[in-house]
Design a protein around this motif. Structure first.
Motif, PDB file in Angstrom:
ATOM      1  N   VAL A   8      51.231  40.338  48.816  1.00  0.00           N
ATOM      2  CA  VAL A   8      50.316  41.302  48.239  1.00  0.00           C
ATOM      3  C   VAL A   8      49.031  41.266  49.032  1.00  0.00           C
ATOM      4  O   VAL A   8      48.489  40.206  49.286  1.00  0.00           O
ATOM      5  N   SER A   9      48.577  42.413  49.452  1.00  0.00           N
ATOM      6  CA  SER A   9      47.298  42.400  50.125  1.00  0.00           C
ATOM      7  C   SER A   9      46.246  42.751  49.098  1.00  0.00           C
ATOM      8  O   SER A   9      46.437  43.645  48.278  1.00  0.00           O
ATOM      9  N   GLY A  10      45.168  42.023  49.121  1.00  0.00           N
ATOM     10  CA  GLY A  10      44.047  42.361  48.258  1.00  0.00           C
ATOM     11  C   GLY A  10      44.084  41.688  46.905  1.00  0.00           C
ATOM     12  O   GLY A  10      44.889  40.806  46.640  1.00  0.00           O
ATOM     13  N   LEU A  11      43.190  42.163  46.073  1.00  0.00           N
ATOM     14  CA  LEU A  11      42.949  41.537  44.782  1.00  0.00           C
ATOM     15  C   LEU A  11      43.610  42.387  43.717  1.00  0.00           C
ATOM     16  O   LEU A  11      43.303  43.565  43.583  1.00  0.00           O
ATOM     17  N   ALA A 115      42.838  35.944  29.088  1.00  0.00           N
ATOM     18  CA  ALA A 115      43.494  37.243  29.239  1.00  0.00           C
ATOM     19  C   ALA A 115      43.584  37.590  30.718  1.00  0.00           C
ATOM     20  O   ALA A 115      42.760  37.147  31.520  1.00  0.00           O
ATOM     21  N   SER A 116      44.596  38.374  31.061  1.00  0.00           N
ATOM     22  CA  SER A 116      44.683  38.858  32.438  1.00  0.00           C
ATOM     23  C   SER A 116      44.666  40.383  32.430  1.00  0.00           C
ATOM     24  O   SER A 116      45.163  41.007  31.493  1.00  0.00           O
ATOM     25  N   CYS A 117      44.060  40.945  33.463  1.00  0.00           N
ATOM     26  CA  CYS A 117      44.004  42.397  33.622  1.00  0.00           C
ATOM     27  C   CYS A 117      44.529  42.735  35.010  1.00  0.00           C
ATOM     28  O   CYS A 117      44.288  42.011  35.975  1.00  0.00           O
ATOM     29  N   ARG A 118      45.216  43.849  35.093  1.00  0.00           N
ATOM     30  CA  ARG A 118      45.717  44.309  36.376  1.00  0.00           C
ATOM     31  C   ARG A 118      44.679  45.248  36.988  1.00  0.00           C
ATOM     32  O   ARG A 118      44.204  46.162  36.317  1.00  0.00           O
ATOM     33  N   LEU A 119      44.337  45.011  38.236  1.00  0.00           N
ATOM     34  CA  LEU A 119      43.384  45.892  38.915  1.00  0.00           C
ATOM     35  C   LEU A 119      44.167  46.970  39.649  1.00  0.00           C
ATOM     36  O   LEU A 119      45.227  46.708  40.215  1.00  0.00           O
ATOM     37  N   MET A 120      43.639  48.187  39.635  1.00  0.00           N
ATOM     38  CA  MET A 120      44.350  49.286  40.296  1.00  0.00           C
ATOM     39  C   MET A 120      43.382  50.129  41.103  1.00  0.00           C
ATOM     40  O   MET A 120      42.202  50.224  40.760  1.00  0.00           O
ATOM     41  N   GLY A 121      43.889  50.719  42.162  1.00  0.00           N
ATOM     42  CA  GLY A 121      43.084  51.642  42.957  1.00  0.00           C
ATOM     43  C   GLY A 121      41.819  50.975  43.487  1.00  0.00           C
ATOM     44  O   GLY A 121      41.861  49.857  44.017  1.00  0.00           O
ATOM     45  N   ASP A 122      40.696  51.662  43.300  1.00  0.00           N
ATOM     46  CA  ASP A 122      39.418  51.156  43.801  1.00  0.00           C
ATOM     47  C   ASP A 122      38.979  49.846  43.158  1.00  0.00           C
ATOM     48  O   ASP A 122      38.135  49.142  43.709  1.00  0.00           O
ATOM     49  N   CYS A 124      40.444  47.256  43.062  1.00  0.00           N
ATOM     50  CA  CYS A 124      40.876  46.118  43.871  1.00  0.00           C
ATOM     51  C   CYS A 124      39.883  45.766  44.977  1.00  0.00           C
ATOM     52  O   CYS A 124      39.984  44.699  45.585  1.00  0.00           O
ATOM     53  N   LYS A 125      38.951  46.664  45.264  1.00  0.00           N
ATOM     54  CA  LYS A 125      37.958  46.352  46.300  1.00  0.00           C
ATOM     55  C   LYS A 125      37.074  45.220  45.800  1.00  0.00           C
ATOM     56  O   LYS A 125      36.626  45.249  44.642  1.00  0.00           O
ATOM     57  N   LEU A 176      39.306  35.199  45.078  1.00  0.00           N
ATOM     58  CA  LEU A 176      40.140  34.396  45.964  1.00  0.00           C
ATOM     59  C   LEU A 176      41.030  35.329  46.781  1.00  0.00           C
ATOM     60  O   LEU A 176      42.201  35.500  46.472  1.00  0.00           O
ATOM     61  N   PRO A 177      40.476  35.942  47.826  1.00  0.00           N
ATOM     62  CA  PRO A 177      41.299  36.873  48.603  1.00  0.00           C
ATOM     63  C   PRO A 177      42.370  36.126  49.393  1.00  0.00           C
ATOM     64  O   PRO A 177      42.148  34.969  49.777  1.00  0.00           O
ATOM     65  N   PRO A 178      43.521  36.752  49.598  1.00  0.00           N
ATOM     66  CA  PRO A 178      44.654  36.070  50.238  1.00  0.00           C
ATOM     67  C   PRO A 178      44.299  35.447  51.582  1.00  0.00           C
ATOM     68  O   PRO A 178      44.799  34.368  51.919  1.00  0.00           O
TER      69      PRO A 178
END
Ligand SMILES: [Mg+2]
Length: 424
Positions: A8-11, A115-122, A124-125, A176-178
């Protein structure tokens, strides 16, 4: 079946963990405890019982969760012990989760204080993810309680995001970026990693793996052998920032449930909660680009047997269609239990999920050329408004009175919009 596993690239995930949760809630409701070393203990404690939570002030003396109180008092003679009040922690849990959802939909409530949240689109920046995390932290302090701090981690998998949330406490925010991996992980011990307990640590030691660096250098197959199951391989991939293939990790369902406080147990109040849970699930459904082909519902009454119902229908993203299904279940339940039987818990879950673009045509439902119905387009537009301007801003037209946040004292029960009202 062979499936490809891609890094996975990014956050992609934001993980939130409240700091010293029970102790902080106690400090929040009782300002006399602010700044003091506090340990929360099970009811009817003696000095032989263990602390189930310790405030940061207590932790500064070396008091830890799980420590016996007589030991803790040796380290910290001024330690104040407080009997646990789980109802209170659950109530604050809901308030916190509701505030998080003012900023981002929750992918999963992982425990009472996580809790966890999924980041989407922008989102993830890095700069946007950081901004969202700050807004969530500030929102919790402003709207839920100033004594409540949390640590937030942002990374490419849930596991890494959770690890990131542990890197800075209290009140942390760690991205923590990959490309930085495994750098920041190397200072941790194996036992610090979620999913590695005392016995797994022993397994790892026996296999010659004594540090995070050793673990990092394993091949996925070796991890599988050490764990003794495919779980080892999954752990390896999650740790290295790889998302497992869609087929395996794809959500089978989106569900929400809630224990009801005594005040919310009369069926007419519980109904509002169930509807709000369903609307919340539908927001997530649209966000993921899925349609649901089935709805499940269960209610646990105080005396009558549990009511469970499930139905399938043409896959939809339209909240009104889903609410209509729920209403049918509700009437059925009332017929069985009577309209006065109080309900302790309600749950709903959407399943038979299909990506919206893979949905087949349905002769009986009018859809636009892009395959979306008018109702669905309307709800998607509302979701966007709510995301951009906040839930309150568009309240009269959309979800006024159905945000779970106000299901406490403030809700006006007659303000849940019905289809008719909405269409007018
Ligand atoms: Mg915590």
């Amino acid at each position: 079946m062979r499936t490809e596993i891609r890094p996975v690239s990014g956050l992609r995930y934001l993980f939130l963990d409240l700091n010293s949760y029970f102790a902080s809630v106690e400090q929040q409701v009782n300002p006399r405890l602010l700044g003091k070393p506090v340990a929360v203990v099970p009811i009817a404690n003696t000095d032989a019982t263990c602390a189930i939570a310790a405030s940061y002030e207590a932790k500064a003396f070396g008091v830890k969760t799980g420590m016996r109180i007589y030991e803790a008092k040796k380290l910290c003679p001024g330690l104040i012990t407080i009997d646990a009040r789980h109802d209170l922690y659950v109530e604050y849990h809901h308030r916190i989760m509701d505030e998080v959802q003012n900023h981002l939909p929750i992918e999963k409530e992982r425990s009472i204080d996580e809790a966890s949240c999924r980041l989407m689109g922008d989102e993830c920046k890095p700069e946007n993810a950081r901004e969202l995390a700050r807004a969530i932290k500030a929102g919790i302090r402003a709207k839920v309680g100033d004594a409540l701090r949390c640590s937030v981690g942002v990374a490419s998998t849930v596991l890494l995001a959770k690890i990131a949330s542990k890197l800075q406490k209290p009140d942390g925010l760690v991205l923590l970026p990959p490309e930085e991996l495994p750098g920041p992980l190397l200072k941790l011990k194996l036992i610090d990693l979620p999913g590695i307990g005392w016995s797994m640590e022993q397994h790892l030691f026996n296999a010659g793996v004594t540090s995070i660096a050793d673990l990092w250098a394993l091949a996925p197959k070796q991890a599988r052998i050490i764990w003794g199951s495919v779980a080892g391989e999954r752990f390896w991939y999650a740790l290295h920032g790889y998302e497992l293939p869609e087929g395996e990790t794809r959500r089978g369902s989106i569900g929400h449930s809630r224990m009801l406080s005594p005040r919310m147990r009369p069926p007419e109040h519980a109904r509002i909660v169930a509807r709000a849970l369903l609307l919340k699930a539908a927001v997530r459904l649209r966000r993921y680009g899925d349609a649901a082909g089935a709805l499940g519902f269960s209610a646990r009454p105080e005396r009558a047997p549990r009511f469970v119902a499930d139905t399938t229908f043409s896959p939809t993203q339209d909240s009104f269609v889903l609410l209509e299904q729920l209403e049918k279940f509700w009437l059925e339940m009332i017929r069985e239990n009577g309209r006065h039987e109080p309900l302790k818990k309600v749950s709903i879950w959407l399943h038979h999920l299909v990506p919206i673009e893979k949905r087949s045509a349905d002769l009986f439902i009018a859809r636009r050329p892009d395959g979306v119905s008018r109702g669905e387009a309307l709800w998607t537009a509302l979701d966007k408004l709510v995301t951009r301007y906040g839930r309150g801003t568009v309240a009269p037209a959309s979800q006024h009175g159905v945000t779970l946040q106000y299901l406490g004292a403030k809700i006006a029960f007659n303000r849940v919009p019905d289809r008719v009202e909405f269409v007018e």
